[in-house]
Design a protein around this motif. Structure first.
Motif, PDB file in Angstrom:
ATOM      1  N   HIS A 132      46.304  25.585  48.148  1.00  0.00           N
ATOM      2  CA  HIS A 132      46.877  26.587  47.245  1.00  0.00           C
ATOM      3  C   HIS A 132      48.330  26.341  46.894  1.00  0.00           C
ATOM      4  CE1 HIS A 132      48.461  27.883  51.086  1.00  0.00           C
ATOM      5  NE2 HIS A 132      49.250  28.744  50.475  1.00  0.00           N
ATOM      6  N   ALA A 133      48.995  25.460  47.638  1.00  0.00           N
ATOM      7  CA  ALA A 133      50.452  25.335  47.507  1.00  0.00           C
ATOM      8  C   ALA A 133      50.930  23.994  46.985  1.00  0.00           C
ATOM      9  CB  ALA A 133      51.107  25.614  48.863  1.00  0.00           C
ATOM     10  N   ALA A 151      37.679  28.478  50.716  1.00  0.00           N
ATOM     11  CA  ALA A 151      38.419  27.937  51.857  1.00  0.00           C
ATOM     12  C   ALA A 151      39.923  28.087  51.636  1.00  0.00           C
ATOM     13  CB  ALA A 151      38.067  26.463  52.054  1.00  0.00           C
ATOM     14  N   ALA A 152      40.370  27.904  50.399  1.00  0.00           N
ATOM     15  CA  ALA A 152      41.797  28.005  50.094  1.00  0.00           C
ATOM     16  C   ALA A 152      42.310  29.430  50.239  1.00  0.00           C
ATOM     17  CB  ALA A 152      42.063  27.501  48.681  1.00  0.00           C
ATOM     18  N   THR A 153      41.456  30.407  49.948  1.00  0.00           N
ATOM     19  CA  THR A 153      41.899  31.808  49.988  1.00  0.00           C
ATOM     20  C   THR A 153      41.819  32.427  51.381  1.00  0.00           C
ATOM     21  OG1 THR A 153      39.668  32.563  49.388  1.00  0.00           O
ATOM     22  CG2 THR A 153      41.239  32.186  47.589  1.00  0.00           C
ATOM     23  N   GLU A 154      41.263  31.701  52.332  1.00  0.00           N
ATOM     24  CA  GLU A 154      41.168  32.246  53.684  1.00  0.00           C
ATOM     25  C   GLU A 154      42.539  32.454  54.309  1.00  0.00           C
ATOM     26  OE1 GLU A 154      38.640  29.624  55.840  1.00  0.00           O
ATOM     27  OE2 GLU A 154      36.794  30.378  54.904  1.00  0.00           O
ATOM     28  N   ARG A 155      43.487  31.622  53.911  1.00  0.00           N
ATOM     29  CA  ARG A 155      44.841  31.769  54.447  1.00  0.00           C
ATOM     30  C   ARG A 155      45.851  31.261  53.422  1.00  0.00           C
ATOM     31  NH1 ARG A 155      48.372  28.595  57.716  1.00  0.00           N
ATOM     32  NH2 ARG A 155      49.789  29.890  58.948  1.00  0.00           N
ATOM     33  N   ILE A 167      44.880  35.895  45.150  1.00  0.00           N
ATOM     34  CA  ILE A 167      43.693  35.212  44.637  1.00  0.00           C
ATOM     35  C   ILE A 167      43.755  35.107  43.116  1.00  0.00           C
ATOM     36  CG2 ILE A 167      41.191  35.379  44.382  1.00  0.00           C
ATOM     37  CD1 ILE A 167      41.075  36.574  47.168  1.00  0.00           C
ATOM     38  N   ASP A 168      44.247  36.165  42.458  1.00  0.00           N
ATOM     39  CA  ASP A 168      44.345  36.136  40.995  1.00  0.00           C
ATOM     40  C   ASP A 168      45.305  35.042  40.524  1.00  0.00           C
ATOM     41  OD1 ASP A 168      42.569  38.191  40.753  1.00  0.00           O
ATOM     42  OD2 ASP A 168      44.082  39.760  40.511  1.00  0.00           O
ATOM     43  N   SER A 173      46.217  29.433  38.284  1.00  0.00           N
ATOM     44  CA  SER A 173      46.736  28.070  38.436  1.00  0.00           C
ATOM     45  C   SER A 173      45.617  27.039  38.395  1.00  0.00           C
ATOM     46  CB  SER A 173      47.511  27.949  39.752  1.00  0.00           C
ATOM     47  OG  SER A 173      48.686  28.726  39.723  1.00  0.00           O
ATOM     48  N   VAL A 174      44.491  27.361  39.007  1.00  0.00           N
ATOM     49  CA  VAL A 174      43.341  26.451  39.002  1.00  0.00           C
ATOM     50  C   VAL A 174      42.772  26.322  37.587  1.00  0.00           C
ATOM     51  CG1 VAL A 174      40.986  26.105  39.834  1.00  0.00           C
ATOM     52  CG2 VAL A 174      42.774  26.824  41.424  1.00  0.00           C
ATOM     53  N   SER A 175      42.695  27.442  36.881  1.00  0.00           N
ATOM     54  CA  SER A 175      42.204  27.408  35.497  1.00  0.00           C
ATOM     55  C   SER A 175      43.106  26.561  34.620  1.00  0.00           C
ATOM     56  CB  SER A 175      42.116  28.833  34.941  1.00  0.00           C
ATOM     57  OG  SER A 175      41.161  29.595  35.643  1.00  0.00           O
TER      58      SER A 175
END
Length: 269
Positions: A132-133, A151-155, A167-168, A173-175
């Motif tokens: 995520h970072a 898995a990325a949003t778990e922590r 998460i939003d 960023s992924v989009s």
């Protein structure tokens, strides 16, 4: 997490900038008590995965890892196929280039190449990249397996004030990475580092990792960004080819649109 997983996890704390770690320091880093940490280190030492420096009494990676690394490279060659394109990328951009490989739900640091053009440059010394970072992580989320996002949003660990914290925001960023073909972060892992990354593919046709450029924030001008994007696309094609794969058409199309848009902006500015 199993006892074996906890034992092997200790290996992640060693790095080129931290080649030796004492027992007490490792306890703090791993957030474990001394007895448990020592027991895990003994298991690693018995198998040759770590060894104790007789002079300092600190622990370092053991010789068994050399054989494992050689076997890995022979059976799944990655470094040889990435080395030349990575060096060319660093030369062309004047910034630090690095390649990561995807295994399961973890993005591992494979190798990096620093450009000698600047005395102040980014040093890549982490064993894994947070999904995520980092720009590399965003590429994995955008072009890899769907279960990586969960898995990325778990922590959503905060590394800087600019780290994605929801998460939003991660979805956005992924989009963006999927639409442009480039993962991009600005101070989200290290506050003074801006990064761009693109996916790399192998013979399976699936995401195999990513190739990225990390720049000192003060040098990251629009002109440098366009140069980095252009040469990242070439590096991805070259590494993917060397790994037995090709860049999918949808990614090539995304790159073409993004690079054209950047060129138009430069022309009108």
């Amino acid at each position: 997490m199993s006892s074996a997983s906890k034992t092997l996890e200790l290996l992640d704390y060693f790095s080129p900038t931290r080649p030796e770690i004492g027992l007490s320091q490792l306890c703090v880093m791993a957030r474990r008590d001394k007895a448990t940490t020592y027991r895990h280190l003994q298991s690693l030492e018995e198998t040759g995965l770590v060894e104790q420096n007789p002079m300092t009494r600190r622990y370092r990676l053991g010789p068994a890892l050399l054989q494992l690394a050689r076997t890995r490279e022979v059976t799944v060659p990655r470094k040889n196929g990435a080395e030349a394109p990575l060096r060319a990328l660093a030369d062309a951009t004047g910034e630090t280039s690095h390649v990561s490989v995807m295994s399961g739900k973890t993005l591992y640091n494979l190798m990096s190449c620093e450009s000698p053009r600047h005395s102040i440059r980014v040093i890549i010394d982490i064993p894994t990249f947070p999904l995520h970072a980092t720009a590399s992580g965003l590429c994995a989320l955008a072009f890899g397996r769907e279960d990586l996002f969960e898995a990325a949003t778990e922590r959503l660990a905060a590394f800087t004030p600019k780290t994605i914290a929801s998460i939003d925001a991660l979805h956005a960023s992924v989009s963006s990475a999927r639409e442009t073909g480039f993962g991009k972060t600005m101070g989200s892992f290290e506050i003074d580092v801006h990064s761009l990354a693109v996916p790399v593919f192998d013979q399976s046709g699936l995401l195999a990792g990513s190739v990225a450029v990390a720049s000192v924030a003060t040098r990251f001008t629009p002109n440098l960004e366009h140069i980095v994007r252009t040469h990242l696309a070439k590096a991805s094609r070259d590494i993917s080819h060397n790994w037995g794969g090709t860049v999918p058409a949808n990614v090539e199309q995304a790159w073409a649109k993004t690079l054209k848009r950047c060129q138009e902006l430069e022309t009108t500015s």
